[in-house]
Design a protein around this motif. Structure first.
Motif, mmCIF file in Angstrom:
data_model
loop_
_atom_site.group_PDB
_atom_site.id
_atom_site.type_symbol
_atom_site.label_atom_id
_atom_site.label_comp_id
_atom_site.label_asym_id
_atom_site.label_seq_id
_atom_site.Cartn_x
_atom_site.Cartn_y
_atom_site.Cartn_z
ATOM 1 N N CYS A 6 0.800 -1.058 -0.010
ATOM 2 C CA CYS A 6 -0.089 0.165 -0.034
ATOM 3 C C CYS A 6 0.883 1.262 0.018
ATOM 4 O O CYS A 6 1.775 1.239 0.648
ATOM 5 N N GLU A 65 0.838 5.289 0.690
ATOM 6 C CA GLU A 65 -0.414 6.230 0.861
ATOM 7 C C GLU A 65 0.436 7.765 0.784
ATOM 8 O O GLU A 65 1.383 8.071 1.322
ATOM 9 N N LEU A 96 -4.213 6.430 5.898
ATOM 10 C CA LEU A 96 -3.054 5.726 6.499
ATOM 11 C C LEU A 96 -3.297 4.327 7.301
ATOM 12 O O LEU A 96 -2.810 3.370 7.195
ATOM 13 N N GLN A 97 -4.360 4.953 8.104
ATOM 14 C CA GLN A 97 -4.904 3.657 8.967
ATOM 15 C C GLN A 97 -5.719 2.584 8.107
ATOM 16 O O GLN A 97 -5.654 1.413 8.398
ATOM 17 N N ILE A 112 -3.021 0.333 6.735
ATOM 18 C CA ILE A 112 -2.510 -0.375 7.847
ATOM 19 C C ILE A 112 -3.489 -1.677 8.009
ATOM 20 O O ILE A 112 -3.160 -2.926 8.215
ATOM 21 N N ASP A 113 -4.749 -1.279 7.920
ATOM 22 C CA ASP A 113 -5.803 -2.178 8.029
ATOM 23 C C ASP A 113 -6.026 -3.306 6.950
ATOM 24 O O ASP A 113 -6.557 -4.327 7.250
ATOM 25 N N THR A 157 -3.577 -4.109 4.747
ATOM 26 C CA THR A 157 -2.280 -4.518 4.130
ATOM 27 C C THR A 157 -1.941 -6.020 4.556
ATOM 28 O O THR A 157 -2.194 -6.197 5.755
ATOM 29 N N ASN A 186 -0.519 -9.777 5.641
ATOM 30 C CA ASN A 186 0.378 -9.944 6.569
ATOM 31 C C ASN A 186 1.938 -10.266 5.897
ATOM 32 O O ASN A 186 1.981 -10.565 4.781
ATOM 33 N N ARG A 246 3.948 -4.681 2.637
ATOM 34 C CA ARG A 246 4.642 -3.435 3.040
ATOM 35 C C ARG A 246 3.562 -2.203 2.895
ATOM 36 O O ARG A 246 2.859 -1.995 1.854
ATOM 37 N N ILE A 247 3.959 -1.018 3.671
ATOM 38 C CA ILE A 247 3.120 0.087 3.542
ATOM 39 C C ILE A 247 4.254 1.353 3.278
ATOM 40 O O ILE A 247 5.100 1.348 3.821
ATOM 41 N N LEU A 250 -2.900 6.145 15.448
ATOM 42 C CA LEU A 250 -3.054 4.924 14.747
ATOM 43 C C LEU A 250 -3.131 3.730 15.351
ATOM 44 O O LEU A 250 -2.438 3.761 16.581
ATOM 45 N N LEU A 262 -2.314 0.300 15.575
ATOM 46 C CA LEU A 262 -1.175 -0.633 15.081
ATOM 47 C C LEU A 262 -1.291 -2.184 15.435
ATOM 48 O O LEU A 262 -0.551 -2.819 14.744
#
Length: 108
Positions: A67, A69, A77-78, A81-82, A84, A86, A89-90, A103, A105
Protein backbone atom coordinates in the motif's frame (compact mmCIF):
# COMPACT_ATOMS: atom_id res chain seq x y z
CA UNK A 1 -4.42 5.90 -1.29
CA UNK A 2 -4.89 9.43 -2.60
CA UNK A 3 -5.16 10.38 -6.25
CA UNK A 4 -4.15 13.99 -6.19
CA UNK A 5 -1.16 15.08 -8.27
CA UNK A 6 1.37 12.89 -6.43
CA UNK A 7 -0.99 9.92 -6.29
CA UNK A 8 -1.71 10.11 -10.01
CA UNK A 9 2.02 10.19 -10.75
CA UNK A 10 2.55 7.13 -8.53
CA UNK A 11 -0.33 5.37 -10.30
CA UNK A 12 1.12 6.17 -13.73
CA UNK A 13 4.60 4.95 -12.79
CA UNK A 14 3.32 1.73 -11.22
CA UNK A 15 1.02 1.09 -14.17
CA UNK A 16 4.01 1.17 -16.50
CA UNK A 17 5.24 -1.94 -14.67
CA UNK A 18 2.02 -3.97 -14.86
CA UNK A 19 2.37 -7.58 -15.89
CA UNK A 20 -0.05 -10.44 -16.28
CA UNK A 21 2.33 -12.65 -14.30
CA UNK A 22 4.57 -12.07 -11.32
CA UNK A 23 7.72 -12.91 -13.28
CA UNK A 24 9.85 -10.09 -12.00
CA UNK A 25 10.19 -8.25 -8.72
CA UNK A 26 9.74 -5.02 -10.70
CA UNK A 27 6.29 -5.90 -12.05
CA UNK A 28 2.80 -5.94 -10.55
CA UNK A 29 -0.36 -7.81 -11.49
CA UNK A 30 -2.66 -4.91 -10.56
CA UNK A 31 -2.73 -1.34 -9.35
CA UNK A 32 -5.74 -0.35 -7.24
CA UNK A 33 -6.26 3.36 -6.57
CA UNK A 34 -8.40 4.86 -3.82
CA UNK A 35 -9.82 8.36 -3.54
CA UNK A 36 -13.03 9.92 -2.25
CA UNK A 37 -13.46 12.14 -5.32
CA UNK A 38 -14.99 10.52 -8.40
CA UNK A 39 -13.17 12.76 -10.89
CA UNK A 40 -9.84 11.67 -9.42
CA UNK A 41 -10.88 8.02 -9.75
CA UNK A 42 -11.65 8.62 -13.43
CA UNK A 43 -8.21 10.19 -13.85
CA UNK A 44 -6.48 7.29 -12.07
CA UNK A 45 -8.19 4.85 -14.45
CA UNK A 46 -6.92 6.88 -17.39
CA UNK A 47 -3.43 6.82 -15.86
CA UNK A 48 -3.50 3.01 -15.87
CA UNK A 49 -5.02 1.89 -12.57
CA UNK A 50 -6.53 -1.57 -12.84
CA UNK A 51 -9.23 -0.56 -10.32
CA UNK A 52 -10.23 2.88 -9.03
CA UNK A 53 -12.37 2.66 -5.91
CA UNK A 54 -13.88 4.68 -3.08
CA UNK A 55 -11.88 4.29 0.18
CA UNK A 56 -14.72 2.58 2.04
CA UNK A 57 -14.38 -0.42 -0.31
CA UNK A 58 -10.75 -1.13 0.65
CA UNK A 59 -11.72 -3.85 3.12
CA UNK A 60 -13.59 -5.75 0.41
CA UNK A 61 -10.96 -5.17 -2.30
CA UNK A 62 -7.97 -6.09 -0.12
CA UNK A 63 -5.81 -7.25 1.48
CA UNK A 64 -2.96 -5.81 -0.53
CA UNK A 65 0.71 -6.82 -0.63
CA UNK A 66 1.85 -3.20 -0.92
CA UNK A 67 0.00 0.00 0.00
CA UNK A 68 1.28 3.45 -0.89
CA UNK A 69 -0.31 6.30 1.06
CA UNK A 70 0.09 9.75 -0.52
CA UNK A 71 -3.18 11.43 0.48
CA UNK A 72 -1.97 13.27 3.56
CA UNK A 73 -5.04 11.97 5.40
CA UNK A 74 -4.38 9.96 8.59
CA UNK A 75 -7.55 7.92 7.96
CA UNK A 76 -6.02 6.73 4.68
CA UNK A 77 -2.90 5.62 6.53
CA UNK A 78 -5.05 3.70 9.00
CA UNK A 79 -6.90 2.08 6.11
CA UNK A 80 -3.56 1.09 4.55
CA UNK A 81 -2.51 -0.50 7.85
CA UNK A 82 -5.83 -2.31 8.15
CA UNK A 83 -5.84 -3.59 4.56
CA UNK A 84 -2.23 -4.66 4.01
CA UNK A 85 -1.63 -8.40 4.04
CA UNK A 86 0.59 -10.08 6.63
CA UNK A 87 4.22 -9.51 5.66
CA UNK A 88 3.07 -6.75 3.30
CA UNK A 89 4.60 -3.31 2.99
CA UNK A 90 3.23 0.19 3.51
CA UNK A 91 4.98 3.13 1.90
CA UNK A 92 4.07 6.51 3.36
CA UNK A 93 4.71 9.47 1.09
CA UNK A 94 2.54 11.90 3.05
CA UNK A 95 3.22 14.69 5.45
CA UNK A 96 0.69 15.09 8.25
CA UNK A 97 1.99 18.41 9.51
CA UNK A 98 2.65 19.03 13.18
CA UNK A 99 -0.58 17.40 14.36
CA UNK A 100 -0.51 14.19 16.35
CA UNK A 101 -1.78 11.22 14.37
CA UNK A 102 -3.35 8.38 16.34
CA UNK A 103 -2.99 4.99 14.65
CA UNK A 104 -4.16 1.55 15.67
CA UNK A 105 -1.16 -0.69 15.06
CA UNK A 106 -2.12 -3.78 17.01
CA UNK A 107 -4.75 -6.47 16.94
CA UNK A 108 -7.95 -6.01 18.95
Amino acid sequence: YGQGLIGLLVTAILSMHLSSTISSSRQFCSVTAFDALDDRLVMSSSMGATSALQPQTAGVAGPFDVCIEVSGNPRALQSAIDNTSNNGRIIVGSWYGNADVALKLGID
